[in-house]
Design a protein around this motif. Structure first.
Motif, PDB file in Angstrom:
ATOM      1  N   UNK A 273      15.437  14.056  49.736  1.00  0.00           N
ATOM      2  CA  UNK A 273      16.581  13.628  49.090  1.00  0.00           C
ATOM      3  C   UNK A 273      16.334  12.459  48.468  1.00  0.00           C
ATOM      4  N   UNK A 274      15.673  11.500  49.219  1.00  0.00           N
ATOM      5  CA  UNK A 274      15.357  10.216  48.532  1.00  0.00           C
ATOM      6  C   UNK A 274      14.491  10.332  47.249  1.00  0.00           C
ATOM      7  N   UNK A 275      13.622  11.118  47.406  1.00  0.00           N
ATOM      8  CA  UNK A 275      12.517  11.318  46.355  1.00  0.00           C
ATOM      9  C   UNK A 275      13.125  11.899  44.987  1.00  0.00           C
ATOM     10  N   UNK A 276      14.195  12.592  45.298  1.00  0.00           N
ATOM     11  CA  UNK A 276      15.017  13.380  44.138  1.00  0.00           C
ATOM     12  C   UNK A 276      15.868  12.269  43.350  1.00  0.00           C
ATOM     13  N   UNK A 277      16.069  11.106  44.173  1.00  0.00           N
ATOM     14  CA  UNK A 277      17.177  10.194  43.435  1.00  0.00           C
ATOM     15  C   UNK A 277      16.679   9.794  42.360  1.00  0.00           C
ATOM     16  N   UNK A 278      15.503   9.160  41.807  1.00  0.00           N
ATOM     17  CA  UNK A 278      14.893   8.776  40.654  1.00  0.00           C
ATOM     18  C   UNK A 278      15.306   9.742  39.563  1.00  0.00           C
ATOM     19  N   UNK A 279      15.352  11.152  39.652  1.00  0.00           N
ATOM     20  CA  UNK A 279      15.795  11.981  38.876  1.00  0.00           C
ATOM     21  C   UNK A 279      17.325  12.042  38.508  1.00  0.00           C
ATOM     22  N   UNK A 280      17.902  11.658  39.599  1.00  0.00           N
ATOM     23  CA  UNK A 280      19.639  11.798  39.458  1.00  0.00           C
ATOM     24  C   UNK A 280      19.944  10.400  38.715  1.00  0.00           C
ATOM     25  N   UNK A 281      19.233   9.276  38.896  1.00  0.00           N
ATOM     26  CA  UNK A 281      19.684   8.052  38.153  1.00  0.00           C
ATOM     27  C   UNK A 281      18.800   7.750  37.118  1.00  0.00           C
ATOM     28  N   UNK A 282      17.722   8.418  36.745  1.00  0.00           N
ATOM     29  CA  UNK A 282      16.971   7.955  35.625  1.00  0.00           C
ATOM     30  C   UNK A 282      16.220   7.096  35.637  1.00  0.00           C
ATOM     31  N   UNK A 283      15.995   6.557  37.131  1.00  0.00           N
ATOM     32  CA  UNK A 283      15.015   5.407  36.845  1.00  0.00           C
ATOM     33  C   UNK A 283      14.269   5.226  38.097  1.00  0.00           C
TER      34      UNK A 283
END
Lengths: 313, 313
Positions: A273-283
């Motif tokens: 889930x943490x690894x998907x975070x950059x895609x969610x916030x765009x950075x």
């Protein structure tokens, strides 16, 4: 025996709050539903502050209405005043989280009113709602104010006492801009536990100066068993530009886990889930374990090793 | 009373070693000369390994010949074997630093020979040079191997004992890929100090999983008084891709300083040097205090605060 540690995940509130790009409601709901499966004690879902002040969280009602609540997880929401509390109450949160700063300047800069005004507004919320919902108070800048400097421990204890006297369930002692050091933390935690043993005490650290996990360590050593964390280390403070913000939940959990603390968290479920975070916030985000893997994640030896083993047999 | 802490700055050796772009000799010399003014106990200047293996440090002789040596600072160099030792000796270092791994696989991957071969080569260096120059041995992967996993404490102690028996002055216990956690560190430091009280004991941590400063804290609490650090947190390990590397010297010093330890380091002098590092290596570096400022560096309150103060008078 080590104390059981309870984690409160604040990424969708504290973490998202300052993000420049709106995170779609669907993404927020999906993220919270995924986090709900990981073993958190609590998730700070959103904030019922004015939509104008924090447009990112304008979908507070919808998010609270759509998430799938998992038994055993508390869903808490930030509430700034009576009006916010009214709105919040309709979405049946498990807790109200009230916030003010122990630094006058920081309170003026952040909440645009003196501390006494904040206290009066929050006192009204406690008076009106404490019988209906457990109340936590987060005190900001407890280890220093980025504008005033030192915030004496006595000042923190004074505000903590005033809220304790109102009958709140818990206090969160926040190092809002990463100014705490481990010795200060140990001293603070010892005093807090002696004085407020009947309250849920949570520590909230930032990693602005790299000391976040050292401060978690110092607090845990002192017996503290509740921590805030933000997935990926997302979130920060506008008064400490260019620096990383909240401690990364998964990095803190990974450390405590490795040390033999029971955090209740399933890291193998949380890290993807943490690894998907950059895609969610765009950075990119500052959290490290999502990048490096856990200490138990081994790497294959390069082919040269097998060759060398033969050669030196 | 807290122990005086001694810092060994490894940025120009361990930090630069894996950088893809050659750092010009002039830049290296200027950086070391600047670092020499900051209060370090020791600076690891360069390495006398084969020029082919580490082209970045091909200018070892020139750097050692050109730096201005400051009394009180020890200038140490990495020495891989007798041939390297011969070359190194001519540049009059204050110490030889020998390196091998406590993990067989890690030693094969990094040094391309079994540990026994490494030990034999290093034993020859000690036998030949120990009367002329103090010798330190850095043991890699002491808290875990990224390929093998666990490295038992007994195995670390076995290699430490073998070098202690040869009469070295110091041992550096390295967490080469950031696998150590604070409890493991505390256990290791307690045993090391009990068993090797007569040796200089240095701890070398990486921040790969965010635990670097927590491990420094655990080691300092246990009584350890020597640490390696790399300016800006530069340097890493090829077996932990995508992750940050060595602990940032300035972040570790800043924490210990805030806690009241005497590190002997002038942070106000060191931070501007850390801020020049990205220009030297051509990319950002992980160190945080150089970005965020020290906890004593305050920010001006926004103009709204003065207005609000008037309004609420």
């Amino acid at each position: 025996m080590k104390q059981r540690i309870h984690f409160n995940e604040v990424v969708t509130r504290d973490g998202f709050q300052m993000e420049p790009e709106f995170v779609p409601t669907d993404s927020k709901v999906a993220l919270i539903n995924a986090l709900s499966q990981c073993g958190y004690a609590k998730i700070e879902v959103t904030s019922f502050t004015s939509v104008k002040a924090i447009p990112m969280l304008r979908d507070a009602e919808e998010v609270m209405g759509r998430i799938e609540r998992v038994p055993g997880v508390e869903y808490t929401v930030l509430v700034p005043n009576l009006r916010g509390a009214e709105r919040a109450m309709e979405s049946r949160p498990d807790e109200f989280n009230l916030v003010m700063s122990t630094s006058e300047t920081h309170n003026l800069a952040n909440l645009r009113m003196p501390r006494e005004h904040s206290f009066a507004a929050l006192r009204d919320v406690v008076a009106r709602y404490a019988q209906q919902v457990p109340i936590n108070v987060s005190l900001s800048a407890c280890f220093g104010c980025p504008m005033e400097g030192d915030v004496p421990q006595a000042e923190v204890l004074r505000w903590a006492q005033r809220f304790a006297d109102l009958g709140v369930r818990g206090l969160t002692i926040c190092d809002t801009t990463g100014m705490a050091h481990p010795e200060q933390v140990a001293r603070m935690c010892d005093v807090l536990q002696a004085r407020f043993a009947h309250l849920q005490l949570t520590l909230h650290f930032h990693n602005t100066r790299g000391m976040g996990l050292a401060n978690v360590l110092a607090a845990a050593q002192s017996g503290i068993d509740r921590f805030d964390g933000s997935l990926g280390g997302l979130g920060g403070c506008p008064y400490a530009p260019g620096a990383s913000g909240n401690i990364s939940s998964e990095d803190a959990i990974h450390m405590l886990d490795a040390m033999g603390y029971d955090t209740g968290i399933d890291l193998a479920r949380l890290l993807p889930i943490a690894r998907e975070l950059p895609a969610i916030v765009g950075h990119t985000v500052p959290g490290q374990v999502a990048q490096s893997g856990m200490i138990t994640d081994l790497h294959p030896a390069p082919p040269s090793v097998a060759e060398l083993k033969k050669e030196f047999q």
